[in-house]
Design an enzyme around this catalytic site. Sequence first.
Site, PDB file in Angstrom:
ATOM      1  CE1 TYR A   1      46.819  43.204  47.474  1.00 41.64           C
ATOM      2  CE2 TYR A   1      47.647  42.518  45.341  1.00 41.64           C
ATOM      3  CZ  TYR A   1      47.405  42.250  46.674  1.00 41.64           C
ATOM      4  OH  TYR A   1      47.744  41.026  47.190  1.00 41.64           O
TER       5      TYR A   1
ATOM      6  NE  ARG B   1      39.802  40.138  44.557  1.00 45.49           N
ATOM      7  CZ  ARG B   1      40.658  39.162  44.239  1.00 45.49           C
ATOM      8  NH1 ARG B   1      40.492  37.958  44.763  1.00 45.49           N
ATOM      9  NH2 ARG B   1      41.649  39.377  43.422  1.00 45.49           N
TER      10      ARG B   1
ATOM     11  CE  LYS C   1      44.389  40.878  45.022  1.00 47.75           C
ATOM     12  NZ  LYS C   1      45.237  39.903  45.675  1.00 47.75           N
TER      13      LYS C   1
ATOM     14  CD  GLU D   1      43.846  33.705  52.054  1.00 46.93           C
ATOM     15  OE1 GLU D   1      43.437  33.695  50.878  1.00 46.93           O
ATOM     16  OE2 GLU D   1      43.650  34.653  52.838  1.00 46.93           O
TER      17      GLU D   1
ATOM     18  CG  LEU E   1      41.459  37.801  48.342  1.00 44.32           C
ATOM     19  CD1 LEU E   1      41.130  39.186  48.891  1.00 44.32           C
ATOM     20  CD2 LEU E   1      42.603  37.896  47.357  1.00 44.32           C
TER      21      LEU E   1
HETATM   22  N1  PDD Z   1      47.215  37.374  45.256  1.00 48.59           N
HETATM   23  N2  PDD Z   1      44.608  34.747  48.738  1.00 48.59           N
HETATM   24  C1  PDD Z   1      45.482  35.763  48.894  1.00 48.59           C
HETATM   25  C2  PDD Z   1      45.934  36.110  50.265  1.00 48.59           C
HETATM   26  C3  PDD Z   1      45.955  36.468  47.771  1.00 48.59           C
HETATM   27  O1  PDD Z   1      46.826  37.485  47.923  1.00 48.59           O
HETATM   28  C4  PDD Z   1      45.507  36.075  46.481  1.00 48.59           C
HETATM   29  C5  PDD Z   1      45.957  36.792  45.231  1.00 48.59           C
HETATM   30  C6  PDD Z   1      44.595  35.003  46.379  1.00 48.59           C
HETATM   31  C7  PDD Z   1      44.055  34.536  45.042  1.00 48.59           C
HETATM   32  O2  PDD Z   1      43.159  35.470  44.505  1.00 48.59           O
HETATM   33  P1  PDD Z   1      42.975  35.584  42.915  1.00 48.59           P
HETATM   34  O3  PDD Z   1      42.630  34.238  42.434  1.00 48.59           O
HETATM   35  O4  PDD Z   1      41.854  36.549  42.776  1.00 48.59           O
HETATM   36  O5  PDD Z   1      44.285  36.097  42.356  1.00 48.59           O
HETATM   37  C8  PDD Z   1      44.167  34.375  47.530  1.00 48.59           C
HETATM   38  C9  PDD Z   1      47.690  38.140  44.124  1.00 48.59           C
HETATM   39  C10 PDD Z   1      47.851  37.329  42.883  1.00 48.59           C
HETATM   40  C11 PDD Z   1      48.952  38.879  44.521  1.00 48.59           C
HETATM   41  O6  PDD Z   1      48.963  39.369  45.638  1.00 48.59           O
HETATM   42  O7  PDD Z   1      49.874  39.009  43.718  1.00 48.59           O
END
Ligand code: PDD
Length: 287
Positions: A33, A52, A151, A183, A207
């Site tokens: 996703y 990504r 992801k 994280e 991620l």
């Molecule tokens: N989550 N780390 C994890 C485990 C995440 O699920 C996310 C993003 C990030 C940050 O990635 P980005 O900057 O590309 O959004 C880091 C999204 C927002 C979600 O699951 O809703």
Amino acid sequence: MSRIVYVNSDYLPEEEAKISIFDRGFLMADGVYEVTSVLGGKLIDFDGHVARLNRSLGELDMAIPLSRDELLAIHRELVAKNDLVDGMIYLQITRGAPGDRDFVFPDPETCTPTVVMFTQSKPGLADSPAARAGISVISIPDLRWQRRDIKTVQLLYPSMGKMLAKAAGADDAWLVEDGLVTEGTSNNAYIVRANRIITRELSNHILHGITRAAVLRFAAEAQMEVEERAFTIAEAQAADEAFITSASAFVMPVVRIDGTALGDGTPGPVARRLREIYLEESRKAAI
Ligand code: PDD
């Protein structure tokens, strides 16, 4: 008015959207996703999210069902059909519905991916009270699988982490493995010591945040010092500041870690400045 969502080439009212009970996303969490934020009706970091997405699909031997331009057109169509001003677009691609349950991947010639997209409206997303006050986090063990760089929709443990945080009266959880923070449950984690921004280096353990990449680029452009390395909870508690980044939170100050207030317990200048720069630059580059 119900939302208009996208399912496998169709735009439908959300109540009419259907996928098979045999969909491998549903049965096996066999899907990936992306979440792209929308500010002022425009997409933030769109190309980063597509890059990504394609990488995640490749790592799981899934075909890329839609080109960047096709995805952009669908994102824009959903924004228009739902009059979305501020919020997010959720995109999920699964390996499809082979018509039965089987651990073995179905033949990609006969089983096509399922593509679902929908909007989430969040008026005033960039002006959240949480960003002004900062959030609190607790630490919990990182019990996720070892390919966190992909992801995938396997989000049960991050969900459990958010529930543990809620039960402890906190806003979110930071995940700890071998004594080091990986994280946040759905975001990347940072601390600031003597004006130096410290965040874990990229690997399969985290991620590769699209917001992280943009923020580190803006930080370097603003002559801020960045160090990519892991840190402990104790180091974070003794830091001057902390913050998280994600597509939906942008740059969000963290003011309390496992009950310990950082500094005076309010968002620090580095996090506030980075949030400002990120929002300003991202709005300018939004498409
Ligand atoms: N989550 N780390 C994890 C485990 C995440 O699920 C996310 C993003 C990030 C940050 O990635 P980005 O900057 O590309 O959004 C880091 C999204 C927002 C979600 O699951 O809703």
